[in-house]
Scaffold this active site. Structure first.
Site, mmCIF file in Angstrom:
data_model
loop_
_atom_site.group_PDB
_atom_site.id
_atom_site.type_symbol
_atom_site.label_atom_id
_atom_site.label_comp_id
_atom_site.label_asym_id
_atom_site.label_seq_id
_atom_site.Cartn_x
_atom_site.Cartn_y
_atom_site.Cartn_z
ATOM 1 N N TYR A 37 15.319 -37.944 -23.833
ATOM 2 C CA TYR A 37 14.955 -36.738 -23.084
ATOM 3 C C TYR A 37 13.435 -36.598 -23.104
ATOM 4 C CZ TYR A 37 14.156 -31.843 -21.997
ATOM 5 O OH TYR A 37 13.691 -30.691 -21.425
ATOM 6 N N GLU A 78 10.964 -32.669 -15.866
ATOM 7 C CA GLU A 78 11.935 -33.056 -16.900
ATOM 8 C C GLU A 78 12.697 -34.311 -16.492
ATOM 9 O OE1 GLU A 78 14.961 -30.243 -19.166
ATOM 10 O OE2 GLU A 78 15.940 -31.119 -17.412
#
Ligand code: GDP
Ligand code: MN
Length: 389
Positions: A101, A189
């Protein structure tokens, strides 16, 4: 403004961030065409601005044209948490060794940029933050200094990314940071950021929020405006020039000023209710604006009671009251309204409204009291509709 995954990936690609070759498709035939161009196997991905598409069945691998047809047919028109799928992104499928992530946002309290990196990607980051917070390596970045390759190298080591992923991940993060800053993002993101078995680090999903205040220096953002929202309530509000965000509760909210609108949401939540929307009507609470606001809220079938919370400043409350009365003459409302009017000329405003008050139009002296009443009315509305069904 939030971007769709495919727009986010195209945005990333401009900054040299590795993404898979692919294309958009609005029909099953187009999906097959895109798949042939990208090369099998492919992933067929629902384009909606909501997370958890994979779990909802909106992301499928396909090995040939028949499978693309089957999956594209099933995903187009699918309802993913209230968002209908009208468009697909079809890209060459990646082999995955590891899912990470990575994100950049603004930490307003620290007055710095915040990078978050984790070796535990693929799942929602909120989940990682709750169950295993030490698995997230946070990096505060001074916007005046930026992010250099050395710092990025220490960061990926700190996040314990696999050894072979560290160098390519560091390079990617430097590019992602450049995209975040030069591309004027509020959020950039990647989840998951993947390590492939042959040692490449690659973007599999993209979530980008652009900073609307920077629109003036990005004429290229114009193309995103056309696809900005797929929420029919937000479309309707936008056409009427309102600052509106759809939420999932049953209490419709109208307030003047973003700060008051947010406080209204908080108070409704505090007394056990759930807001159906955020709607700031700004300074001009005249009959036109009030009618437009009531129309939009009235068109939302989940709304069971409406809270109008106005604090008069430059906007005079008697003008607002006239606006409400005139709006009620124009819009046939399905739900009762609770008004809280305070500030400049509040007395005059309340006097104007007094003769009109009924069990469909109530007034409360304070914000808290109004919130209690509106939440009770919404609950009563929910009970009544259950009895009917
Ligand atoms: P989200 O569910 O909305 O976050 O959609 P994602 O794009 O993140 O996809 C969800 C999951 O599907 C990922 O975490 C991967 O496990 C899987 N996935 C997506 N793209 C690929 C791909 O190219 N290859 C493989 N093997 N899995 C993929
Ligand atoms: Mn994802």
């Amino acid at each position: 403004m939030d971007l769709y995954e495919y727009q986010g990936k195209q945005y990333f690609a401009r900054f040299g961030i590795p993404v898979s070759p692919g294309g958009v498709a609005d029909t099953v035939d187009e999906a097959v065409e895109r798949a042939e161009q990208a090369g099998y196997p492919v992933v067929v991905k629902a384009q909606v601005k909501v997370g958890g598409r994979g779990k909802a069945g909106g992301i499928k691998l396909a090995n040939d044209a028949d499978e693309v047809r089957r999956h594209a047919g099933a995903i187009l028109g699918m309802d993913i948490r209230g968002h209908i799928v009208h468009r697909l992104w079809v890209e060459h499928a990646s082999d995955i060794a590891k899912e990470y992530y990575a994100s950049f946002t603004l930490d307003r309290t620290a007055k710095k940029h915040l990078g978050m990196l984790s070796a535990e990607g693929g799942v929602e980051i909120e989940e990682v933050a709750a169950n295993n917070p030490e698995a997230i390596a946070r990096l505060h970045i001074d916007p005046l200094r930026g992010l250099d390759e050395d710092t990025a190298r220490r960061w990926v080591a700190d996040a314990r990314l696999d050894e072979e992923a560290q160098a390519p991940a560091a390079a990617l993060l430097v590019s992602l940071y450049r995209c975040f800053v030069e591309g004027d993002c509020d959020l950039a993101e990647i989840n998951p950021l993947v390590l492939t078995p042959d040692g490449r680090v690659h973007t599999l999903d993209a979530k980008v929020t652009l900073d609307d205040n920077a629109k003036f220096r990005h004429p290229e953002w114009e193309e995103y405006a056309a696809t900005e929202t797929d929420d029919p309530r937000e479309k309707m509000a936008k056409e009427r020039g309102l600052n509106y965000i759809g939420l999932s509760g049953d209490v419709g909210i109208i307030a003047n000023g973003a700060g008051l609108a947010m406080s209204t949401l908080d108070v409704v939540t505090q007394v056990g209710g759930k807001a159906a929307n955020f709607l700031d009507i700004g300074g001009g609470a005249n009959a036109d604006v009030m009618s437009a606001a009531l129309e939009v809220i009235n068109a939302d079938p989940s709304v069971r009671a409406i809270f109008v919370n106005i604090f008069g400043g430059i906007t005079r409350v008697d003008e607002v009251a006239k606006g409400v009365i005139e709006a009620l003459g124009r819009v046939e409302l399905r739900s009762p309204i609770v008004l809280r009017l305070d500030g400049t000329n509040a007395e005059e405003g309340r006097a104007l409204l007094a003769p009109r008050l009924s069990d469909r139009l109530l007034a409360a002296p304070t914000m808290l009291e109004a919130a209690r009443q509106v939440v009770a009315l919404a609950a009563a509305g929910a009970d009544a509709s259950e009895e009917r069904s």
